[in-house]
Design an enzyme around this catalytic site. Structure first.
Site, PDB file in Angstrom:
ATOM      1  CE  LYS A 114      -6.559   5.658  -6.538  1.00  0.00           C
ATOM      2  NZ  LYS A 114      -5.543   5.850  -8.024  1.00  0.00           N
ATOM      3  CE  LYS A 198       1.509   4.929  -1.150  1.00  0.00           C
ATOM      4  NZ  LYS A 198       2.074   4.040  -2.305  1.00  0.00           N
ATOM      5  CE  LYS A 201       0.375  11.527  -7.106  1.00  0.00           C
ATOM      6  NZ  LYS A 201       1.267  10.336  -7.364  1.00  0.00           N
TER       7      LYS A 201
END
Ligand code: ADP
Ligand code: NA
Length: 331
Positions: A114, A198, A201
């Site tokens: 991130k 996967k 969102k």
């Protein structure tokens, strides 16, 4: 009580949960609340790490709680609450951050991913200490089991290390060492357009996601447009037939029919037949979900009451545990 205690939560970072959250988390939570002492939390403090708009965050926190309820989390049996309503999470996080090595936190792969995306200036200290807050969430309730997906395994390992470290430094019984509860492989749901990734969102294209609160028309269309595989046989073979296997797993999870049973029933049929039935099964499951969601969102006073009651019950446990930890560490 003698039942093992379980803690889990999701971040209020979207207007609607998706089918992966539903099958990989929410329906598991609902099943686990029968024989566990369960706490289910909307982790809004964690959501602050992405610097959301205040009004949007507040709204999503309520919508996420309403979706827990709509999915079957029962506030009479489980404690449903919002993380920021229980101040002890932040207090224990501070104690734990003073027990976490800087290098140890720096090795968390999710932080590395991130922060690489956000750059050094866009990366907050909160994102860095996120796993410490997660450890506090868990240890604050003397949690025995934590349902975790693959991407949270390393964070749970840190929670375990911190609990063991507290016990070694401040005496046995300072913290309970939590165990992972691994959900079945078929509970992992993949992107409809990119069935080796996967469902998430943060997917590149929204076409691959089924949002629980989407209009039935949109959901049906996305399932009918799902990517399938070469060949024509309908078999559960994730390595060679990821698209078809994902649809079968979704069907099986929602209909309760075994994969073998489904494979047999699709003998001689085509991918189109499978998609039509999967769409039916998904829409049938989501209709009552959407109705219950609308009821909870339409009655803000009742939702407030449920969340206030949950926070009171969570605080009663958290207060006792925090007091014990404070006493042990010399506060
Ligand atoms: P997202 O990947 O959309 O950001 P989160 O990381 O917020 O989802 O996950 C919230 C919960 O939902 C976690 O318990 C996670 O394991 C579960 N979950 C998320 N995506 C999936 C998926 N595709 N299949 C199964 N479970 C999932
Ligand atoms: Na995620």
């Amino acid at each position: 009580s003698a039942r093992p205690r379980i803690f889990s939560g999701m971040q209020p970072t979207s207007d609607s949960l998706h089918l992966g959250n539903y099958l990989g988390a929410l329906t598991q939570w609902v099943a686990l609340q029968d024989d566990h002492d369960a706490l289910y939390c909307v982790v809004d403090l964690h959501a602050l790490t992405v610097n959301p708009d205040p009004a949007v965050l507040r709204e999503r926190t309520r919508r996420t709680a309403a979706q827990y309820l709509a999915g079957g989390v029962d506030p009479a049996r489980s404690i449903l609450f919002v993380q920021s309503h229980v101040a002890e999470h932040a207090e224990l996080a501070w104690v734990l951050s003073c027990q976490t090595g800087f290098g140890e936190a720096g090795r968390m792969t999710q932080f590395k991913d991130k922060s690489a995306k956000q750059g050094a200036e866009g990366t907050t200290v909160g994102l860095f200490t996120y796993p410490v807050l997660m450890a506090a969430d868990i240890l604050l309730y003397d949690t025995h089991v934590v349902p975790v997906g693959e991407d949270q395994r390393q964070h749970l390992e840190l929670s375990r290390n911190l609990a063991q470290r507290l016990n070694a430094r401040f005496g046995a019984g300072t913290a309970v060492v939590p165990e992972p509860y691994i959900v079945k492989e078929t509970a992992k749901i993949y992107d409809l357009q990119e069935p080796t990734a996967k469902m998430s969102k943060s997917a590149v294209s929204p076409q691959g996601i089924i949002e629980l609160l989407d209009a039935p028309k949109v959901i049906g269309k996305r399932i009918r447009s799902a990517v399938t595989d070469a060949g024509r046989e309908i078999r559960y073979e994730p390595a060679t037939k990821p698209g078809v296997s994902n649809l079968l797993a979704i069907h099986s999870a929602l209909s309760g029919r075994s994969l073998t049973d489904l494979e047999e029933s699709y003998e001689g049929k085509g991918y189109g037949d499978l998609k039509v039935e999967v769409a039916e099964v998904v829409l049938e499951a989501l209709r009552p979900f959407q109705e219950r969601f609308a009821e909870y969102v339409g009655d803000p006073a009742e939702l407030d009451r449920v969340l206030a009651d949950g926070a009171d019950r969570a605080r009663a446990i958290a207060g006792t545990v925090l007091e014990r930890v404070y006493e042990r560490v010399g506060l």
